[in-house]
Enzyme design. Structure first.
Site, short mmCIF file in Angstrom:
data_model
loop_
_atom_site.label_atom_id
_atom_site.label_comp_id
_atom_site.label_asym_id
_atom_site.label_seq_id
_atom_site.Cartn_x
_atom_site.Cartn_y
_atom_site.Cartn_z
N SER A 146 11.79 46.11 -7.49
CA SER A 146 11.92 44.88 -7.84
C SER A 146 11.21 43.55 -6.99
O SER A 146 10.02 43.48 -6.82
CB SER A 146 13.59 44.59 -7.94
OG SER A 146 13.69 43.10 -8.63
N ASP A 192 14.84 46.30 -19.25
CA ASP A 192 14.52 45.60 -18.10
C ASP A 192 13.96 44.30 -18.49
O ASP A 192 12.60 44.55 -19.11
CB ASP A 192 13.79 46.40 -16.96
CG ASP A 192 13.62 45.45 -15.68
OD1 ASP A 192 13.76 44.39 -15.55
OD2 ASP A 192 13.19 45.95 -14.74
N HIS A 237 16.85 47.97 -15.21
CA HIS A 237 16.40 47.29 -13.93
C HIS A 237 17.43 47.98 -12.86
O HIS A 237 18.32 48.09 -12.64
CB HIS A 237 16.39 45.77 -13.75
CG HIS A 237 15.86 45.25 -12.63
ND1 HIS A 237 14.48 44.99 -12.63
CD2 HIS A 237 16.44 44.63 -11.51
CE1 HIS A 237 13.93 44.50 -11.55
NE2 HIS A 237 15.07 44.32 -10.67
#
Length: 323
Positions: free
Chosen positions: A163, A263, A293
Site C-alpha cells: 500500500s 481494491d 486491499h
C-alpha cells in the site's frame, strides 16, 4: 432478454468473514489516533509466527537521525552474504508500524531467505509528506552502506512494501537509480499507490472497498499531504508522491506488482505495471480475483491471501538468488 455481463467472482468467503468480524473503516473526523488503534487490532496468532533472530536498532544517516528499524535474519544455515530486503509498511503514510507488519516482515524473510530491514518511517499528520520519504531514503542508503556488517550482500538488495509502503518502495527504486545507488535488484510492490488519480475505474468500481474505501482514502490524503499540494491534477503531482509521473522509468529494477480485484487502487498497480513494461522494465502483475486491499496481512489465516502472497514472495526469492 437479460443483458449479458461478466460477473466478478465475489470476495473470498474466509476473507469476508474476517472483514465482517473486524471492520476497519474510519473517517478523517475520527482522528488518526482512532485509525491507528483500529489497525493495531489486526494481530496474527503468535503461535503462527516463524521464529528467527530479530534485532531492534535506531539508525542515522546524514541529517536524519533516530529512525527505528527492526532487522530479521532468516532461519537458514548460511549467515553471511545473504540478500537484503528493505521493507516499508503500509497504512496510508499515517498508520501502521513495526508491530502491525511484524508478521509480514517475517514472511518476507522466510520466503525470500533474506535479511529484512523493516523501516519505521515518520507518519503523518504529525510528519506530512515528504518527511516519511526522507526517512525511507535515509534508511535505504544506510542499508546499502552497512549491508556487510549485517551479514548481507550489498549487491543483492531489494525493496518491498504494501500500500503506502508499495508507493514508498517504488519511489525508493527511482531515487536509488537517480542518485547512484544503492543498486537494487528487485522491487516488490503490494497494491501500491502510484498515480494519485481518483478517477481510475477501480476507484469507481470499489468506492466501498473493504479496508480501503473512499472515506479512508480521503482521510489518508488529508493527513499526508501539505496544503500546497493539489490533488485535482494528478498528472502534476511530484514523482516522490506519485511515482507513475516520473518522465523516464527505464533502468529501474524488475518488479512484481500484486493487486486485488476489490481494491479501489487496483488500477494504480496495473497502470504502473504498464508504464514500467513500456519503459523496458521486466514486470509481473498479478491481480488476485477474490481479494481486497491489505491481503498480505491476512496470509496466515486466509488461504487465498496466502496463495496470492506466495506468488510475489516467490518472485522476490528468485530475483535475490538468481545465479
Amino acid at each position: 432478454m437479460a443483458e449479458s455481463t461478466t460477473a466478478r467472482p465475489g470476495i473470498d468467503p474466509i476473507m469476508q468473514a474476517l472483514l465482517d468480524a473486524f471492520p476497519l473503516t474510519f473517517t478523517v473526523d475520527d482522528g488518526v489516533g482512532v485509525a491507528r488503534e483500529k489497525f493495531r487490532l489486526l494481530k496474527a496468532p503468535p503461535e503462527l509466527l516463524p521464529e528467527m533472530r530479530i534485532e531492534e536498532r535506531t539508525i542515522d544517516y546524514g541529517d536524519i537521525t533516530g529512525i527505528p528499524v527492526r532487522i530479521y535474519w532468516p532461519p537458514v544455515e548460511q549467515h553471511v552474504n545473504l540478500p537484503i530486503v528493505v521493507f516499508y509498511h503500509g497504512g496510508g503514510w499515517a498508520i501502521g508500524d513495526l508491530d502491525t507488519h511484524d508478521p509480514v516482515a517475517r514472511a518476507h524473510a522466510v520466503a525470500a531467505e533474506a535479511i529484512v530491514v523493516s523501516v519505521d518511517y515518520r507518519l503523518a499528520p504529525e510528519h506530512p509528506f515528504p518527511q516519511g520519504i526522507d526517512d525511507s531514503w535515509a534508511a535505504l542508503r544506510w542499508v546499502g552502506e552497512h549491508a556487510s556488517e549485517l551479514g548481507g550482500d550489498p549487491s543483492r538488495i531489494a525493496v518491498a512494501g504494501d500500500s503506502a509502503g508499495g508507493n514508498i518502495s517504488a519511489v525508493m527504486a527511482q531515487l536509488a537509480r537517480d542518485n547512484g545507488g544503492p543498486t537494487l535488484v528487485f522491487q516488490l510492490l503490494w497494491y501500491p499507490s502510484t498515480t494519485g488519480d481518483t478517477t481510475l475505474p477501480s476507484m469507481i468500481e470499489n468506492p466501498d472497498g473493504p479496508i480501503l474505501d473512499e472515506a479512508v482514502v480521503a482521510a489518508f490524503m488529508q493527513w499526508y499531504l501539505p496544503p500546497e499540494i493539489d490533488m485535482s491534477e494528478p498528472a502534476k503531482l511530484p514523482p516522490t508522491l506519485a511515482p507513475a509521473n516520473t518522465a523516464d522509468l527505464s533502468g529501474l529494477p524488475p518488479a512484481f506488482i500484486g493487486t486485488a480485484e476489490y481494491d479501489p487502487i487496483r488500477d494504480d498497480g496495473a497502470r504502473y505495471a504498464e508504464l514500467l513494461s513500456a519503459a523496458g522494465v521486466p514486470v509481473e502483475l498479478y491481480n488476485a480475483p477474490t481479494l481486497v486491499h491489505g491481503y498480505v496481512s491476512f496470509a496466515l489465516v486466509v488461504p487465498a491471501a496466502a496463495e496470492a502472497t506466495n506468488r510475489g514472495l516467490a518472485a522476490l526469492k528468485a530475483a535475490l538468488h538468481r545465479g
